[in-house]
Design a protein around this motif. Structure first.
Motif, short mmCIF file in Angstrom:
data_model
loop_
_atom_site.label_atom_id
_atom_site.label_comp_id
_atom_site.label_asym_id
_atom_site.label_seq_id
_atom_site.Cartn_x
_atom_site.Cartn_y
_atom_site.Cartn_z
N PHE A 262 -2.78 6.62 -3.00
CA PHE A 262 -3.45 7.28 -1.99
C PHE A 262 -3.41 9.01 -1.44
O PHE A 262 -2.72 9.50 -0.69
CB PHE A 262 -2.66 6.72 -0.29
N TYR A 292 1.05 5.63 8.99
CA TYR A 292 -0.15 5.95 8.84
C TYR A 292 -0.55 6.01 9.61
O TYR A 292 -2.34 5.91 9.73
CB TYR A 292 -0.55 4.20 8.23
N PHE A 293 -0.26 6.79 11.40
CA PHE A 293 -0.68 8.05 11.55
C PHE A 293 -2.07 7.15 12.54
O PHE A 293 -2.73 7.36 13.16
CB PHE A 293 -1.90 9.00 11.51
N GLU A 294 -1.37 5.38 12.77
CA GLU A 294 -2.15 4.98 13.23
C GLU A 294 -1.72 4.65 14.92
O GLU A 294 -0.99 3.20 15.21
CB GLU A 294 -2.04 3.35 12.49
N VAL B 302 -4.36 1.21 4.69
CA VAL B 302 -2.72 0.66 5.10
C VAL B 302 -3.56 -0.03 5.93
O VAL B 302 -3.54 -0.13 6.55
CB VAL B 302 -2.36 1.60 5.63
N TYR B 311 -9.04 1.89 6.55
CA TYR B 311 -8.83 3.13 6.06
C TYR B 311 -8.08 3.84 7.00
O TYR B 311 -7.97 3.44 8.48
CB TYR B 311 -10.40 3.73 6.47
N PHE B 312 -7.03 4.85 6.19
CA PHE B 312 -5.97 5.15 7.55
C PHE B 312 -6.60 6.03 8.32
O PHE B 312 -8.23 6.95 8.26
CB PHE B 312 -4.82 5.87 7.16
N LYS B 313 -6.61 6.25 10.01
CA LYS B 313 -7.67 6.19 11.18
C LYS B 313 -8.08 7.44 10.81
O LYS B 313 -9.64 7.82 11.12
CB LYS B 313 -6.67 6.29 12.68
#
Lengths: 333, 368
Positions: A262, A292-294, B302, B311-313
């Protein structure tokens, strides 16, 4: 009740028994037999082997492959045997299977080979295997599981041997699509790091994806093969670091692999960590970005023991809120 | 698109006399056909024999749909810890499964009845819709048929479009969307649609279509079909979904958007949706097994709160922003929405988080 003709027990010279002929074998030649060795050494062969005459001088084993191996290990010259006269090889194999099932638990590979033999040597149809044999072997009787077991029976010998310990069956089936060198690499890694089922699957999964990235030409790393990947992610050096426990070494090596897998996310995380470090957050304040910054919020929690400490934390939070680094962090979300 | 021809057809006795059944059997002469009492035995067999996906798609089942055809889009349901922004969409499932082979298709890991199935009791479907529309005369329904199957890929066999398009033409409070990756629009061209059917296409750059959307119509064929529908007076839609990240994705998507607006006048476009590549871990595993050369599972995906991987944000928000900007450059007023995304992403891409009812209203503006 089913009755079998009684055959006399004969002592047959071990040399006259052809143990290479494994037509009826249910056990695997490399199964561990230390426990059986100890028993035979102590009390001898309590149940005679069942053998079938092949030529004037030779016999092949119908039941008792492990007992024979034990006798060989212990230098037993003459072995008690019952000579079976039946010609129906299918019936004899089913009897051998019953004998094994009645006396011990079978390894999944032994079950796999038994199904394969029933299908290949005795031409039994899949439906018969599912209806008559899989329940007996305590395998769920459907096509998926039949195919899975038949695939296991056809794995290369090196992978089958590793299945006894430590390789997981799910991983073994997938590993068979790798080339010999790659298989050896993976078997080497899991022999150096004793891993539970989930960790082994995770390791295989990430290596399999890195390998696929290599093959598809989409990799952002330099390595050309799995050994190169292991080195590039720092795992070779980590393995040598004796200041770390084995699980710590594995976790760090895995983290290195994840960075290769990644790269963009890693860059993002790195930037976040740099900015976070610049905020100089005291240890009593926990400052956590969403996984994951989500998400769009930073989670902050803190602890204090008295009013003075709370005021100190509040002043620190106030100072953090003024910093450009905090604004930059929020932009990363 | 590669046309579908099954190896065998099973017809449930309950739909033996249905016009849809007759259409299919007339158009597939020579395919062995068997009558069955119910699909239960087939389900049991599939569970026992676990046929491969391509193998099970060789069987076509004409069955009676026993439950409700009409229901809210699953995107409306909140998952634990996640609530996506809803566009007030409804679905009708008159078929399930698809003979085309998109590597990323979620049906691979979603359907427990693996055969190609057409629900041929279309009269029940029409009655159910009539009742629903009559019960809520002040609501306006936006309804799609592409949840469990491609809306048009089997239309040359079933002729289902005639039933639906002409039915929706008469409805004052509903609009139909036929969503496809095919170019099977021939049946639509002569129908009285009254502008109440939107024909829409899932679109991806040729790079993605060639590698990942097997047996589908090419991008040129889809655009040609869209042009034909526009000339026949239909409003059309486009779904840039799944958006896929790869080196050069930006140039390719920008070119694709340019090509869409070159082929279709902006005024004929009812809506464009965007949605990023997403998959469950189970689907990812299936994709790796069935399509080992697919590059999609190797993206930087992720876990998300809804249990899917994306896909990561920051990566996908960046993609959305660019794609939305390119669409706006071509047409500032075309309705754009993000599919299966949460409020956080909406806020960053569209600077707002609409309520379902409001977003639904915006999307039906062109229907007066």
């Amino acid at each position: 009740m089913f009755e079998q003709p009684v055959n006399a027990i004969q002592m047959i010279s071990a040399e006259r028994i052809d143990s290479e002929d494994r037509f009826f074998a249910v056990s695997l030649p490399w199964s561990p037999i230390e426990q059986l060795n100890r028993s035979v050494e102590k009390v001898g062969i309590l149940s005679p082997l069942h053998v079938q005459k092949t030529t004037d001088d030779k016999f092949r084993i119908v039941m008792g492959f492990r007992r024979y191996l034990s006798c060989q290990n212990l230098g037993v010259l003459n072995i008690p045997c019952i000579v079976r006269e039946q010609d129906d090889e299918g019936a004899l194999f089913i009897e051998a299977l019953e004998d094994n099932l009645a006396t011990r638990g079978l390894h999944l590979l032994e079950k796999a080979h038994a199904l394969m033999k029933l299908r290949r040597n005795f031409k039994l149809e899949d439906q018969i295997l599912m209806e008559n044999f899989m329940p007996q072997l305590e395998i769920r009787a459907d096509r998926f599981h039949l195919d899975r077991y038949l695939d296991l029976a056809q794995l290369p010998e090196s992978i089958q041997r590793s299945l006894l310990d430590p390789l997981e069956p799910d991983v073994a089936l997938k590993l068979s699509s790798w080339n010999d060198q790659e298989q050896n690499f993976f078997l080497g890694v899991i022999s150096r790091f004793p891993l539970g089922k989930n960790k082994q699957k995770q390791l295989f999964g990430i290596l399999d994806e890195l390998r696929a990235l290599l093959r598809q030409g989409g990799a952002l790393f330099q390595a050309k093969d799995l050994d190169g990947i292991w080195a590039e992610c720092g795992a070779v050096a980590i393995e040598r670091d004796e200041s770390l426990s084995l699980p710590e070494r594995f976790n760090r090596a895995f983290e290195g692999l994840r960075r290769l897998r990644f790269p963009r996310l890693t860059e993002h995380e790195k930037r976040y960590q740099e900015l976070k470090a610049a905020l100089k957050i005291p240890p009593q304040i926990h400052f956590v970005a969403p996984p994951y910054f989500e998400g769009d919020q930073i989670d902050v929690s803190f602890s204090f023991g008295d009013s003075a400490e709370l005021l100190e934390v509040a002043a620190k939070l106030d100072a953090m809120a003024q910093k450009d680094e905090l604004k930059e962090i929020l932009k990363l979300l | 698109m590669k046309p579908y021809r099954p190896e065998q057809i099973f017809v449930e006795r309950a739909v033996e006399n249905s016009p849809i059944t007759k259409n299919v059997l007339d158009r597939l002469p020579g395919v062995p056909t068997r009558s069955i009492d119910s699909t239960e035995n087939l389900l049991e067999q599939s569970q026992r024999w676990n046929p491969t996906i391509p193998r099970s798609k060789q069987s076509l089942i004409l069955a009676r749909h026993k439950g409700n055809f009409f229901k809210p889009c699953p995107g409306r349901q909140a998952k634990e810890g996640f609530k996506g922004v809803c566009c007030n969409y409804f679905v009708i499932n008159y078929a399930s499964n698809c003979h085309m082979e998109c590597s990323y298709c979620y049906l691979q890991s979603y359907l427990n009845f693996p055969y190609m199935t057409i629900y041929a009791n279309e009269a029940d479907l029409v009655t159910e819709l009539e009742t629903a529309f009559a019960q809520s005369p002040h609501d306006f329904f936006r309804i799609g048929t592409g949840e469990l199957a491609d809306s048009l890929a089997l239309d040359p066999l079933t002729g289902y479009s005639r039933v639906l398009v002409e039915f929706f033409a008469r409805q004052p409070n509903a609009v139909l969307e036929l969503k496809t990756k095919s170019n099977c629009v021939e049946n639509l061209l002569g129908l009285q649609h009254e502008g109440k059917t939107v024909v829409s296409w899932s679109m991806n750059p040729r790079y993605v279509q060639a590698r990942e959307e097997h047996k589908t119509a090419s991008i040129s064929q889809r655009l040609k079909a869209a042009g034909e529908c526009v000339r026949a007076g239909y409003p059309v839609g486009f779904h840039l979904d799944p958006l896929v990240f790869y080196p050069g994705w930006d140039t390719d998507y920008r070119d694709l958007i340019g090509e869409i607006f070159q082929t279709v006048p902006a005024a004929s476009i009812a809506w464009i949706s965007v949605g990023s590549l997403r998959m469950t871990t189970q689907l990812k595993e299936t994709m790796r097994r069935r399509f080992p050369n697919s590059f999609l599972p190797l993206g930087e995906l992720v876990p998300n709160p809804d249990g899917k991987m994306r896909y990561f944000k920051p990566l996908r928000v960046g993609m959305y922003r660019q794609v939305v900007e390119w669409i706006r450059e071509k047409s500032p007023t075309t309705q754009i929405y993000a599919c299966m995304e949460g409020p956080g992403v909406w806020k960053e891409v569209f600077q707002r988080v609409p309520k379902a009812v409001d977003l639904g209203q915006e999307l039906i503006q062109i229907f007066g």
